[in-house]
Design a protein around this motif. Structure first.
Motif, PDB file in Angstrom:
ATOM      1  N   LYS A  45       0.832  -1.215   0.000  1.00  0.00           N
ATOM      2  CA  LYS A  45       0.000   0.000   0.000  1.00  0.00           C
ATOM      3  C   LYS A  45       0.863   1.260   0.000  1.00  0.00           C
ATOM      4  O   LYS A  45       0.437   2.290  -0.516  1.00  0.00           O
ATOM      5  N   VAL A  48       1.882   1.772  -3.739  1.00  0.00           N
ATOM      6  CA  VAL A  48       0.882   2.339  -4.643  1.00  0.00           C
ATOM      7  C   VAL A  48       0.342   3.676  -4.141  1.00  0.00           C
ATOM      8  O   VAL A  48      -0.516   4.267  -4.756  1.00  0.00           O
ATOM      9  N   LEU A  50      -1.348   4.283  -1.322  1.00  0.00           N
ATOM     10  CA  LEU A  50      -2.536   4.290  -0.462  1.00  0.00           C
ATOM     11  C   LEU A  50      -2.133   4.673   0.958  1.00  0.00           C
ATOM     12  O   LEU A  50      -2.930   5.229   1.704  1.00  0.00           O
ATOM     13  N   ILE A  80      -1.374   1.488 -13.172  1.00  0.00           N
ATOM     14  CA  ILE A  80      -1.341   0.492 -12.098  1.00  0.00           C
ATOM     15  C   ILE A  80      -2.655  -0.268 -12.040  1.00  0.00           C
ATOM     16  O   ILE A  80      -3.731   0.327 -12.093  1.00  0.00           O
ATOM     17  N   MET A  82      -4.574  -3.232  -9.559  1.00  0.00           N
ATOM     18  CA  MET A  82      -4.352  -3.909  -8.286  1.00  0.00           C
ATOM     19  C   MET A  82      -5.457  -4.906  -7.991  1.00  0.00           C
ATOM     20  O   MET A  82      -6.633  -4.631  -8.183  1.00  0.00           O
ATOM     21  N   PHE A  84      -7.044  -6.869  -4.982  1.00  0.00           N
ATOM     22  CA  PHE A  84      -7.079  -6.784  -3.520  1.00  0.00           C
ATOM     23  C   PHE A  84      -7.367  -8.133  -2.889  1.00  0.00           C
ATOM     24  O   PHE A  84      -7.964  -9.008  -3.520  1.00  0.00           O
ATOM     25  N   GLN A  85      -6.969  -8.226  -1.622  1.00  0.00           N
ATOM     26  CA  GLN A  85      -7.120  -9.491  -0.890  1.00  0.00           C
ATOM     27  C   GLN A  85      -8.560  -9.997  -0.921  1.00  0.00           C
ATOM     28  O   GLN A  85      -8.814 -11.160  -1.154  1.00  0.00           O
ATOM     29  N   ALA A  88     -12.473  -6.790  -3.643  1.00  0.00           N
ATOM     30  CA  ALA A  88     -12.899  -5.385  -3.729  1.00  0.00           C
ATOM     31  C   ALA A  88     -13.716  -5.076  -4.972  1.00  0.00           C
ATOM     32  O   ALA A  88     -13.612  -3.993  -5.538  1.00  0.00           O
ATOM     33  N   LEU A  89     -14.553  -6.018  -5.397  1.00  0.00           N
ATOM     34  CA  LEU A  89     -15.468  -5.718  -6.502  1.00  0.00           C
ATOM     35  C   LEU A  89     -16.557  -4.786  -5.983  1.00  0.00           C
ATOM     36  O   LEU A  89     -16.911  -4.828  -4.808  1.00  0.00           O
ATOM     37  N   PHE A  90     -17.088  -3.941  -6.870  1.00  0.00           N
ATOM     38  CA  PHE A  90     -18.157  -3.038  -6.449  1.00  0.00           C
ATOM     39  C   PHE A  90     -19.455  -3.835  -6.345  1.00  0.00           C
ATOM     40  O   PHE A  90     -19.962  -4.351  -7.339  1.00  0.00           O
ATOM     41  N   ARG A 150     -10.613  -6.819 -14.031  1.00  0.00           N
ATOM     42  CA  ARG A 150     -10.767  -5.371 -13.860  1.00  0.00           C
ATOM     43  C   ARG A 150      -9.398  -4.695 -13.735  1.00  0.00           C
ATOM     44  O   ARG A 150      -9.192  -3.590 -14.244  1.00  0.00           O
ATOM     45  N   ASP A 162      -2.513  -8.486  -3.746  1.00  0.00           N
ATOM     46  CA  ASP A 162      -2.382  -8.720  -2.316  1.00  0.00           C
ATOM     47  C   ASP A 162      -3.005 -10.065  -1.988  1.00  0.00           C
ATOM     48  O   ASP A 162      -4.218 -10.217  -2.061  1.00  0.00           O
TER      49      ASP A 162
ATOM     50  N   MET B 111     -17.815  -0.071   1.744  1.00  0.00           N
ATOM     51  CA  MET B 111     -16.850   0.148   0.659  1.00  0.00           C
ATOM     52  C   MET B 111     -15.440   0.331   1.208  1.00  0.00           C
ATOM     53  O   MET B 111     -14.466  -0.109   0.613  1.00  0.00           O
ATOM     54  N   SER B 114     -14.223  -3.248   2.713  1.00  0.00           N
ATOM     55  CA  SER B 114     -13.946  -4.259   1.689  1.00  0.00           C
ATOM     56  C   SER B 114     -12.981  -3.731   0.632  1.00  0.00           C
ATOM     57  O   SER B 114     -12.870  -4.308  -0.445  1.00  0.00           O
ATOM     58  N   GLU B 115     -12.307  -2.636   0.925  1.00  0.00           N
ATOM     59  CA  GLU B 115     -11.238  -2.070   0.070  1.00  0.00           C
ATOM     60  C   GLU B 115     -11.744  -1.544  -1.271  1.00  0.00           C
ATOM     61  O   GLU B 115     -10.955  -1.311  -2.177  1.00  0.00           O
ATOM     62  N   GLN B 116     -13.082  -1.362  -1.397  1.00  0.00           N
ATOM     63  CA  GLN B 116     -13.580  -0.806  -2.663  1.00  0.00           C
ATOM     64  C   GLN B 116     -13.129   0.640  -2.841  1.00  0.00           C
ATOM     65  O   GLN B 116     -12.882   1.094  -3.957  1.00  0.00           O
ATOM     66  N   ASP B 118     -10.277   1.835  -1.673  1.00  0.00           N
ATOM     67  CA  ASP B 118      -8.879   1.722  -2.107  1.00  0.00           C
ATOM     68  C   ASP B 118      -8.806   1.398  -3.591  1.00  0.00           C
ATOM     69  O   ASP B 118      -7.963   1.931  -4.312  1.00  0.00           O
ATOM     70  N   ALA B 119      -9.689   0.511  -4.033  1.00  0.00           N
ATOM     71  CA  ALA B 119      -9.674   0.121  -5.444  1.00  0.00           C
ATOM     72  C   ALA B 119      -9.931   1.332  -6.337  1.00  0.00           C
ATOM     73  O   ALA B 119      -9.292   1.493  -7.382  1.00  0.00           O
ATOM     74  N   GLU B 121      -9.299   4.501  -5.483  1.00  0.00           N
ATOM     75  CA  GLU B 121      -8.126   5.372  -5.352  1.00  0.00           C
ATOM     76  C   GLU B 121      -7.002   4.922  -6.277  1.00  0.00           C
ATOM     77  O   GLU B 121      -6.354   5.738  -6.927  1.00  0.00           O
ATOM     78  N   ILE B 122      -6.792   3.583  -6.302  1.00  0.00           N
ATOM     79  CA  ILE B 122      -5.735   3.024  -7.153  1.00  0.00           C
ATOM     80  C   ILE B 122      -5.949   3.385  -8.616  1.00  0.00           C
ATOM     81  O   ILE B 122      -5.017   3.632  -9.356  1.00  0.00           O
ATOM     82  N   MET B 123      -7.216   3.410  -9.011  1.00  0.00           N
ATOM     83  CA  MET B 123      -7.500   3.756 -10.406  1.00  0.00           C
ATOM     84  C   MET B 123      -7.223   5.236 -10.667  1.00  0.00           C
ATOM     85  O   MET B 123      -7.290   5.682 -11.805  1.00  0.00           O
TER      86      MET B 123
END
Ligand SMILES: Nc1ncnc2c1ncn2[C@@H]1O[C@H](COP(=O)(O)OP(=O)(O)O)[C@@H](O)[C@H]1O
Ligand SMILES: [Mg+2]
Lengths: 287, 245
Positions: A45, A48, A50, A80, A82, A84-85, A88-90, A150, A162, B111, B114-116, B118-119, B121-123
């Motif tokens: 993190k 990247v 974060l 980039i 990434m 995630f563990q 982290a899908l919406f 994605r 991760d 969100m 569940s790191e959504q 962060d996801a 932000e990464i984008m």
């Protein structure tokens, strides 16, 4: 190529990363391994952006990520991907919408073109007939693959994963590992993977960084790792007696040198664990 | 002590929220989605409580005004004023704090956990601008509209109850409603609803966006968000009434 220099990070008075240097190569699966809580996620993190590291540099193609303008940062971010563990899908979007999201946000392509690209990457990760499903309706392994789709939909130069295998059975893990490896070589991506899964280490560990309690303890390839004499690394990799014995055997075979003490204390254990006979010099006899 | 620290963080949340969108169309889509969630999504509950509140206030006002000297139109006037000044804006917003507030807090909290976030932000997406701002803006537009609906339905509910119970004829009620009507009261109510709308959306967004931990913490954050929003809403109600009436 990504280079990190002297990365330090603390939370309150807890120091998590104590100054880590390393290099991650193009077209390679670069692994960060270590026990749970050793700081792998925090390191990734920091890389990247974060987390803001307290000290150190993260160089993307020579440019320090923490030294550049917001516009330049956004441009690197676009390169980039990434994984995630927890995937982290919406939640509120379907599989297809999830994968299309980066395209919608950052391209002006026509819908038909975006859709084609989405189907392309979904096929690449072997997802078919799930376009209209919601994340809650698919399995953990599928979620990881959709998340991978994605992450690569915009053709990233850098891919961060991760714990891509956490919560998956060994076979599904292997499928994910193989996918990541193929995609990495196919598109010459700099891939950085956090893991504590030894199968992955052996399968895809082109370049391995072992982190122990926030420090770089060892660096090398999956071939080196077997022969390494680093105690802490060995404790981590060969956690079971069985694997330790297997490692000793392998060392004997590779080097022809019998480690001290092998004849007496470990001999029986090796014979029993690996179900083989050792001759009196410690080499494998005819069984 | 904790609340002071939280207030500092709350102010900081707005730092960096107002940036050019990465993609206007996507932000617009997000904004419309929120308008729909907050506006259309709360219409049912607002309808129900407004009609009942209006109905109940007619019955109670009539019960309290037993003197034959007071004309019946007064009942309608009192119902009208209490609905416009207090019931429609304040009561509806307290309910909305629960309905909209807990939804915002738990959605953002989920969100985050569940790191959504962060996801995103990464984008390279500014998540404060993309996730929080559309919610606040949608609230600022939709909640005052809901309050107007609530006023109309509240008065209509009062009229209906008066008519059904035989306390006051619809024609007399209508006469009363129009008698000595002060448009300023509506302005006051709408001012309140703008302030409340901000509290109802921004406070839960804050607690949700900065959640740490897991599912348990999301629940806690959403409860805290609703409680803090309600208390501040009542405080703001008092201050605004003091300043504007
Ligand atoms: N946001 C945070 N705030 C405080 N402490 C954290 C935070 N994130 C991680 N830590 C701490 O940092 C340490 C390393 O965590 P992590 O990097 O997640 O380990 P892992 O190697 O299992 O990925 C843990 O002890 C964790 O408690
Ligand atoms: Mg981790």
């Amino acid at each position: 190529m990504i280079e990190i220099k002297n990365i330090k990070k603390s939370f309150g008075n807890k120091t998590v990363l104590k100054g880590i240097d390393s290099v991650f190569f193009d077209g390679k699966c670069n692994l960060i391994i270590g026990a749970s809580g050793s700081g792998k996620t925090v390191l990734i993190k920091c890389m990247v952006g974060l987390f803001q590291p307290d000290n150190g540099e993260v160089l993307y193609a020579g440019k320090n990520f923490f030294d550049i303008s917001n516009v330049q940062k956004k441009n690197i971010r676009k390169e980039i991907g990434m994984l995630f563990q927890g995937s982290a899908l919406f939640d509120s979007l379907t599989v297809e919408q999830n994968v299309m999201f980066p395209l919608e946000m950052f391209t002006n392509d026509k819908y038909s073109i975006k859709r084609k690209r989405v189907n392309e990457v979904l096929a690449r990760v072997n997802i078919v007939d799930a376009n209209k499903k919601y994340p809650a309706e698919i399995s953990g392994g599928m979620k990881k693959r959709v998340a991978l789709a994605r992450a690569i939909v915009l053709n990233p130069k850098y891919l961060f994963c991760d714990e891509p295998n956490s919560g998956l059975d060994p076979q599904t893990s292997l499928v994910i590992d193989k996918l990541i490896r193929e995609i990495t070589t196919e598109f010459n991506i700099t891939t950085v993977i956090n893991t504590h899964d030894m199968n992955s280490v052996m399968e895809i560990g082109d370049n391995i960084l072992y982190v122990f309690q926030g420090e770089k303890e060892w660096e090398g390839t999956n071939k080196d790792i077997i022969l390494s004499k680093n105690e802490k690394l060995n404790d981590f990799i060969f956690a079971s007696a069985f694997l330790k014995d297997a490692k000793t055997m392998r060392t004997i075979q590779e080097t022809g040198v019998i480690p001290e003490g092998i004849k007496e204390e470990l001999r029986d254990s090796i014979e029993e664990n690996l179900n083989i006979d050792l001759d009196k010099d410690g080499f494998i006899g005819k069984n | 002590m904790k609340i002071i620290k939280e207030f500092g963080q709350f102010i900081k949340m707005f730092n960096g929220m107002f940036r050019t969108p990465e993609n206007r169309k996507m932000y617009w889509k997000q904004f419309m989605l929120q308008c729909n969630d907050i506006g259309i999504g709360s219409l049912g509950i607002i309808t129900i409580i407004s009609v009942f509140i209006g109905a109940v206030s007619t019955l109670q006002t009539a019960y309290q005004l037993v003197s034959p000297i007071i004309p019946k139109t007064t009942i309608a006037q009192i119902v009208r004023d209490s609905v416009i000044l207090e019931f429609a804006p304040t009561l509806s917003c307290i309910v909305l704090a629960g309905v909209v507030g807990s939804k915002i807090a738990s959605e953002l909290g989920n969100m985050r956990v569940s790191e959504q976030i962060d996801a995103l932000e990464i984008m390279g997406i500014n998540t404060k601008a993309y996730l929080i701002l559309p919610k606040i803006l949608a609230g600022l537009i939709m909640i005052p509209l809901l309050i107007i609906v609530s006023m109309v339905l509240g008065i209509w509910g009062g009229r209906l109850a008066g008519n059904l119970s035989g306390i006051i004829d619809a024609s007399i009620f209508d006469k009363g409603v129009l008698m000595d009507f002060l448009p300023y009261n509506v302005i006051f109510a709408l001012t309140k609803s703008f302030v409340f709308a901000f509290l109802i959306t921004a406070i839960p967004a804050f607690y949700g966006y900065y959640v740490k931990g897991g599912a348990l913490e999301i629940g806690k954050a959403s409860t805290r968000a609703v409680v803090v929003a309600c208390v501040l809403l009542l405080l703001a109600d008092y201050v605004l009434s003091f300043l504007m009436l």
